[in-house]
Design a protein around this motif. Structure first.
Motif, PDB file in Angstrom:
ATOM      1  N   LEU A  46     -90.625  14.922  28.017  1.00  0.00           N
ATOM      2  CA  LEU A  46     -89.308  14.432  28.136  1.00  0.00           C
ATOM      3  C   LEU A  46     -88.815  14.799  29.372  1.00  0.00           C
ATOM      4  CD1 LEU A  46     -87.910  16.183  24.567  1.00  0.00           C
ATOM      5  CD2 LEU A  46     -88.709  13.377  25.225  1.00  0.00           C
ATOM      6  N   GLY A  47     -89.718  14.886  30.276  1.00  0.00           N
ATOM      7  CA  GLY A  47     -89.217  15.379  31.820  1.00  0.00           C
ATOM      8  C   GLY A  47     -88.823  16.870  31.825  1.00  0.00           C
ATOM      9  N   THR A  48     -88.163  17.369  32.946  1.00  0.00           N
ATOM     10  CA  THR A  48     -87.918  18.717  33.036  1.00  0.00           C
ATOM     11  C   THR A  48     -86.231  18.696  33.021  1.00  0.00           C
ATOM     12  OG1 THR A  48     -87.672  18.371  35.755  1.00  0.00           O
ATOM     13  CG2 THR A  48     -89.967  18.970  34.852  1.00  0.00           C
ATOM     14  N   ILE A  49     -85.839  19.966  32.967  1.00  0.00           N
ATOM     15  CA  ILE A  49     -84.556  20.297  32.513  1.00  0.00           C
ATOM     16  C   ILE A  49     -83.968  20.289  33.896  1.00  0.00           C
ATOM     17  CG2 ILE A  49     -85.013  21.612  30.365  1.00  0.00           C
ATOM     18  CD1 ILE A  49     -84.496  24.045  32.181  1.00  0.00           C
ATOM     19  N   GLU A  50     -82.419  19.965  33.765  1.00  0.00           N
ATOM     20  CA  GLU A  50     -81.644  20.082  34.978  1.00  0.00           C
ATOM     21  C   GLU A  50     -80.555  21.207  34.768  1.00  0.00           C
ATOM     22  OE1 GLU A  50     -80.249  16.141  35.600  1.00  0.00           O
ATOM     23  OE2 GLU A  50     -82.144  15.382  35.919  1.00  0.00           O
TER      24      GLU A  50
END
Length: 362
Positions: free
Chosen positions: A53-57
């Protein structure tokens, strides 16, 4: 215009997936393999990827409330012996506490509140963690020889520990008074003696200091002093939360909310700012230092980080250790041999006595 709810504001872009993870080949239960960085079937051994889901920000700190979206279909179990709480999300549960090793476990109705934004997955397998623990124990200088020879790493569990990370830019105005020691010499009764006096001077100024990913532990299940020793954790590029990463592990609940952790973070920032300011001056004594801090661009992340928890047993007593599941750093307690400590102390005293004798005779 419709206002978004707090939950939507905090987690509107995240899909909460609590489905049981089945093997696409045989339909069996699967767990996350730290060694393969994939899901692994417990029955046929098949490997398959975790959907990214991608990386957190980082998120705006002003959005952080004490409760956010809850973990649906997640259950909390508590150890009646040590009080530790852990989250179990649609998976088999070990009836042995990963924190103290007892089996006095009960299910409680309390559910965790804020759902993590991301997970830093385990990268070290359980077998490797056993080797790390044994090598560490055998290198402990003050441990009894009988312990080092027979040390066994027992009841090792992979635990995801909840932490908040904070970013902030600070503008600091300060004033204070420092002192510099000055040594002068004079002759008394024919002998040269030293006299130390302190000359004080005032300081004043401004200092901008930026902070990135200050870690604050959100759970009291693990002793903070040992968690600090095994930092850092890869929180800057952690993947967004997926329940698959928790398969085969447990997740500790948080008992300090975001606001409380932010207050702890500000205490850390204050100490670091003072250290940066004082580093600019040559001094020996700090009489006082007052700092007024303005915070800007405050961000946070809420992440689960990987820690192996286990213990050694020696003479019917347990000694816990903690291993960073990403980089293998280890900290904890081992038994101490009183005879070894006394021998070292005695040796140091002999050395000091010898030096004093040499000085007196010179």
């Amino acid at each position: 215009m419709t206002n978004k709810s707090t939950d939507e504001l905090l987690y509107g872009d995240e899909k909460l997936d609590t489905s049981v993870c089945k093997c696409p080949n045989c339909g069996g239960e699967s767990e996350f393999s730290a060694v393969d960085q994939k899901m692994k079937c417990l029955y046929c051994g098949s490997l398959f990827d975790v959907e990214s889901l991608g990386t957190i920000e980082e998120r705006d700190l002003d959005e952080l409330l004490s409760k956010g979206q809850v973990w649906k279909n997640a259950y909390v179990y508590q150890c009646k012996s040590c009080g530790a709480k852990e989250v179990v999300e649609n998976q088999e549960f070990s009836m042995e506490c990963p924190f103290c090793g007892t089996s006095n476990i009960i299910k409680i109705n309390q559910l965790p509140g804020l759902k993590p934004q991301g997970v830093a997955p385990f990268k070290i397998g359980k077998e490797e963690s056993v080797k790390i623990a044994l090598n560490w124990a055998r290198k402990k200088v003050f441990a009894p020889n009988s312990f080092k020879k027979g040390a066994k790493a027992q009841n090792i569990h992979g635990v995801y520990n909840p932490i908040f990370t904070f970013d902030a830019k600070t503008k600091n105005e300060y004033y204070g008074r420092l002192g510099k020691n000055v040594v002068s010499y004079r002759f008394v009764n024919g002998r040269r003696t030293a006299q130390t006096t302190t000359r004080y001077f005032d300081i004043r100024g401004q200092k901008n200091v930026n902070f990135d990913d200050i870690l604050v532990q959100a759970s009291t299940n693990l002793p903070e002093k040992y968690v600090k020793k095994i930092e850092p954790f890869p929180t800057n590029n952690a993947p967004k939360y997926k329940s698959e990463y928790l398969r085969g592990y447990v997740a500790s609940t948080y008992d300090k909310d975001g606001k409380e952790c932010w207050e702890e973070c500000k205490t850390q920032i204050k100490k670091r700012v003072e250290a940066v300011i004082l580093k600019s001056y040559s001094y020996d004594v700090k009489q006082f230092l007052n700092v007024k801090t303005k915070f800007e661009n405050k961000k946070y992340k809420f992440v689960l980080v990987p820690i192996y928890v286990g213990h050694y047993k020696y003479k019917n007593k347990l000694y816990n250790f903690y291993i960073n599941g990403d980089n293998g750093k280890i900290a904890g307690k081992t038994p101490i041999s009183a005879w070894k400590v006394l021998f070292v102390v005695f040796g140091v005293l002999l050395f000091i006595g010898a030096i004093a004798t040499i000085i007196a005779l010179s």
